[in-house]
Design an enzyme around this catalytic site. Sequence first.
Site: not given
Length: 340
Positions: A81, A201, A219, A229, A252-253
């Site tokens: 990632s 990330t 990331t 995106r 993060t997420g």
Amino acid sequence: MSTRRKFLQQSILGTAGMVTGAASLAAMGDAPAAGAIVVSTWNMGLEANAAAWEILGKNGYALDAVEAGVRVPEADPKGNSVGYGGLPDRDGRVTLDACIMDDRYNGGSVMCLEHIMHPISVARLVMEKTPHIILVGEGAHRFALANGFKKENLLTPASEKAWKEWLKTSKYEPVMNIENKSYSYNKQTDPMPGGIDNHDTIGMLAIDNSGRMSGACTTSGLAFKMQGRVGDSPVIGAGLYVDPEVGAATATGVGEEVIRIVGAHLIVELMRQGRKPEAACKEAVERLIKRNPTKAKDIQVGFLALSKTGEYGAYALQKGFTYAVKSQTEEKLYTAKSIY
Ligand code: SD4
């Protein structure tokens, strides 16, 4: 939660600007670190912190430290990632996002950058060499090449295989939260929706021995995202914010949710109002839930914050968000508290 030394309570701004960059680092000598600290997201933060500490431990500049630190996962083909080995978008393209901030409200960011192993270093050059803050896509790529970065293939055989697996079952159309249904997601074994590997990330925050604070975030974004995106990670204020008068935060997420509440900046402002880092992170997480309680149950977002005095804390929506801390007195991986 955390500890810090008195002398760092001096005005960060008071020391800002005294020394910049690697050239000054050598001049500062090799005195042992006294007040430096670095925190970063996820298990990989341990290794990244160790690289950052190579600089912080020699009285180096926090900005050099965060750049060097996050370059470790960027170059690691096993991390899927971040950087090299990052899972591609739906078209099989590895597109990278990164941003960096120094101790004087300067920032640099690259979005949707392809074929460059170290987007964080390109982001730093955007900050230092251009009058701009953000470069995207082809322009960012050309800027990188013009500054000596090599064009490389970042899609590893493992990532390509994962993408081809994903293609078998996934339709090519925007599906909300499709990124969270990682090819590796197994409800029985993964601690959170999206699978452990879809959320890594790296966000890193550091204070050096001169009290200067910097941050970096890098990331490959959510796996199998739509072409073009961009998430929160390279958005200054969302994925990262550093205010030397107060502190710093990173996220993060699922980036869309973080952008909606301008997460990192929100946390810094909450700290300005007196919240401790963990409490500020928790309040930001609660805001996500308030905005959309149903969605919040199904996604992961984690926040990590560091105050200018070196207190740190984190909070996440779901279980399983880890963060690493390194200072002269500790080297540790913590698991953040979570709502669910
Ligand atoms: C994004 N926030 O692109 C990133 C993804 C991430 O851990 O953090 N994964 O939305």
